[in-house]
Design a protein around this motif. Structure first.
Motif, mmCIF file in Angstrom:
data_model
loop_
_atom_site.group_PDB
_atom_site.id
_atom_site.type_symbol
_atom_site.label_atom_id
_atom_site.label_comp_id
_atom_site.label_asym_id
_atom_site.label_seq_id
_atom_site.Cartn_x
_atom_site.Cartn_y
_atom_site.Cartn_z
ATOM 1 N N VAL A 15 -17.555 5.751 0.204
ATOM 2 C CA VAL A 15 -17.465 5.086 -1.095
ATOM 3 C C VAL A 15 -18.511 5.624 -2.056
ATOM 4 C CG1 VAL A 15 -17.846 2.883 -2.266
ATOM 5 C CG2 VAL A 15 -16.374 2.994 -0.259
ATOM 6 N N ILE A 21 -4.894 8.609 9.064
ATOM 7 C CA ILE A 21 -3.868 7.805 8.399
ATOM 8 C C ILE A 21 -3.472 6.633 9.287
ATOM 9 C CG2 ILE A 21 -1.445 7.800 7.625
ATOM 10 C CD1 ILE A 21 -1.941 10.724 6.687
ATOM 11 N N GLU A 79 -6.089 -6.330 7.970
ATOM 12 C CA GLU A 79 -6.747 -7.083 6.894
ATOM 13 C C GLU A 79 -5.750 -7.950 6.154
ATOM 14 O OE1 GLU A 79 -8.477 -4.018 4.547
ATOM 15 O OE2 GLU A 79 -9.956 -3.518 6.070
ATOM 16 N N ARG A 90 -5.820 -0.710 10.127
ATOM 17 C CA ARG A 90 -6.873 -1.562 9.573
ATOM 18 C C ARG A 90 -6.368 -2.322 8.349
ATOM 19 N NH1 ARG A 90 -12.313 2.181 9.917
ATOM 20 N NH2 ARG A 90 -12.887 1.591 12.027
ATOM 21 N N LEU A 91 -5.633 -1.647 7.518
ATOM 22 C CA LEU A 91 -5.067 -2.322 6.349
ATOM 23 C C LEU A 91 -4.122 -3.427 6.797
ATOM 24 C CD1 LEU A 91 -4.360 0.722 4.039
ATOM 25 C CD2 LEU A 91 -5.714 -1.268 3.403
ATOM 26 N N THR A 124 -20.884 2.561 1.971
ATOM 27 C CA THR A 124 -20.716 3.580 3.015
ATOM 28 C C THR A 124 -20.741 4.966 2.361
ATOM 29 O OG1 THR A 124 -18.332 3.551 2.776
ATOM 30 C CG2 THR A 124 -19.292 2.015 4.372
ATOM 31 N N PRO A 150 -15.542 -3.450 4.306
ATOM 32 C CA PRO A 150 -15.176 -3.109 2.944
ATOM 33 C C PRO A 150 -16.352 -3.317 1.994
ATOM 34 C CG PRO A 150 -13.504 -4.490 3.949
ATOM 35 C CD PRO A 150 -14.647 -4.427 4.902
ATOM 36 N N GLY A 178 -6.250 8.906 4.656
ATOM 37 C CA GLY A 178 -6.168 7.467 4.901
ATOM 38 C C GLY A 178 -7.438 6.762 4.449
ATOM 39 N N GLY A 217 -15.862 -0.012 1.783
ATOM 40 C CA GLY A 217 -15.487 1.339 2.122
ATOM 41 C C GLY A 217 -15.571 1.652 3.594
ATOM 42 N N PRO A 218 -14.514 2.107 4.208
ATOM 43 C CA PRO A 218 -14.641 2.665 5.550
ATOM 44 C C PRO A 218 -15.393 3.977 5.476
ATOM 45 C CG PRO A 218 -12.462 3.073 4.702
ATOM 46 C CD PRO A 218 -13.158 2.241 3.668
ATOM 47 N N GLN A 242 -8.056 1.885 -2.919
ATOM 48 C CA GLN A 242 -7.437 0.575 -3.099
ATOM 49 C C GLN A 242 -8.512 -0.499 -3.204
ATOM 50 O OE1 GLN A 242 -3.768 -1.343 -1.021
ATOM 51 N NE2 GLN A 242 -5.533 -1.946 0.181
ATOM 52 N N PHE A 297 0.836 -1.204 0.000
ATOM 53 C CA PHE A 297 0.000 0.000 0.000
ATOM 54 C C PHE A 297 0.871 1.254 0.000
ATOM 55 C CE2 PHE A 297 -3.848 2.374 0.786
ATOM 56 C CZ PHE A 297 -3.439 3.461 1.537
ATOM 57 N N ASN A 353 -6.377 3.955 9.579
ATOM 58 C CA ASN A 353 -6.558 3.182 8.350
ATOM 59 C C ASN A 353 -5.342 2.311 8.046
ATOM 60 O OD1 ASN A 353 -9.186 3.808 6.713
ATOM 61 N ND2 ASN A 353 -8.578 5.752 7.619
#
Lengths: 191, 117
Positions: free
Chosen positions: B13, A64, A74, A70-71, B10, A184, B47, A186-187, B54, A25, A67
């Motif tokens: 998105v 930042i 995951e 969280r990434l 959400t 997912p 973020g 989307g947060p 992604q 990422f 997230n």
């Protein structure tokens, strides 16, 4: 107009927090993300002044970091857990130290609850581990002090295992919040 | 019509897909346009934005394009794909049905009737 010293510190903090994200990422989006954050901070400064820019920069840093974690969670759960473990241990030690110096149990109970909830939210797969580590903080401290002749703790040893209750409730709360949070693709918006 | 079995999108998105529906944009442009479109109600942190981008790329709902020669190489642009447009329409259909249901229950005023008794 050049970035102020405080703004440069905030931008550096953002870059550091981005380091928590998985490498793939960071390599793909990292510089672009940081440029976007910098543009947003400068726009806030232009419109509303330095204080507003700094406030936005701090919120963005939190966004930042959250997230990125969280990434990480995951992508590589074991590594996430290993990253969190030192913080959990630090919290356990801190809670035990605070509890040993207090007559009241409320501060320790609050720390155990909030701490377990936070770590269970961040890494729900290991919620049982955070519950165990934090629950053992008080009995462990009691055992250590008894072995070293300290009288900081009074009362029966078994009573110290009550620490598992707030830690357990906190872990369950963190789990519930994690499951209720958006999944997912989307947060939700953060700032 | 194929039933949409996806979970609701959400706000972040949904707004990203909306702003990409009419034009390709770079990340900061998406951030600005989302704030404008939502009248300040939705503000994407960087973020959140790039994590969403992604995920949307992995789903194939958006496509990315590298910056033109000479432009800032960090300024990648994004545009809606055919699959993304389909997903966006499905979500908007779902929301429209909800709004219709709310109006049928007199929970929403029709546009232009605000302020009337």
């Amino acid at each position: 107009m050049k970035d102020s010293r405080a703004e440069r510190v905030v931008l550096a903090l953002q870059r550091r927090l981005l380091g928590l994200a998985p490498r793939a990422f960071r390599e793909h989006f990292g510089e672009e993300l940081l440029a976007c954050a910098r543009d947003s901070l400068r726009e806030a400064r232009r419109r509303r002044g330095t204080a507003a820019a700094l406030a936005r920069g701090v919120r963005q840093a939190a966004d930042i970091g959250l997230n990125a974690l969280r990434l990480r969670g995951e992508g590589d759960p074991v590594r996430t857990s290993l990253m969190l473990l030192p913080f959990v241990l630090l919290l356990a030690l801190g809670t035990a130290w605070i509890d040993a110096g207090q007559d009241e149990v409320q501060p320790a109970v609050l720390l155990l609850f909030v701490g377990a909830a936070t770590f269970a939210f961040l890494d729900s797969a290991r919620a049982w581990l955070w519950w165990l580590v934090l629950g053992l903080s008080i009995p462990g401290a009691r055992l250590w002090m008894d072995l070293h002749g300290s009288s900081a703790y009074q009362g029966p040893f078994l009573a110290t295992f009550l620490a598992f209750l707030p830690a357990g409730l906190g872990a369950l709360t963190g789990l519930a919040l994690r499951r209720a949070s958006p999944r997912p693709p989307g947060p939700g918006a953060v700032t | 019509m194929k039933r949409n079995t996806e979970r609701p999108l959400t706000p972040a998105v949904l707004h990203i897909l909306l702003v990409l529906a009419d034009d390709q944009r770079h990340g900061y442009g998406i951030m600005q346009e989302v704030e404008t479109l939502s009248a300040g109600r939705v503000r994407l942190g960087p973020g959140t934005l790039y994590r969403s981008l992604q995920e949307l790329l992995e789903r194939g709902w958006i496509e990315e394009r590298e910056a033109d020669d000479g432009a800032d190489p960090r300024r990648r642009t994004y545009r809606l794909s055919r699959g993304g447009r389909t997903a966006l329409r499905a979500e908007l259909d779902r929301l429209a049905a909800l709004v219709d249901a709310a109006r049928a229950r007199d929970l929403l005023r029709r546009p232009g009737t605000e302020g009337r008794a």
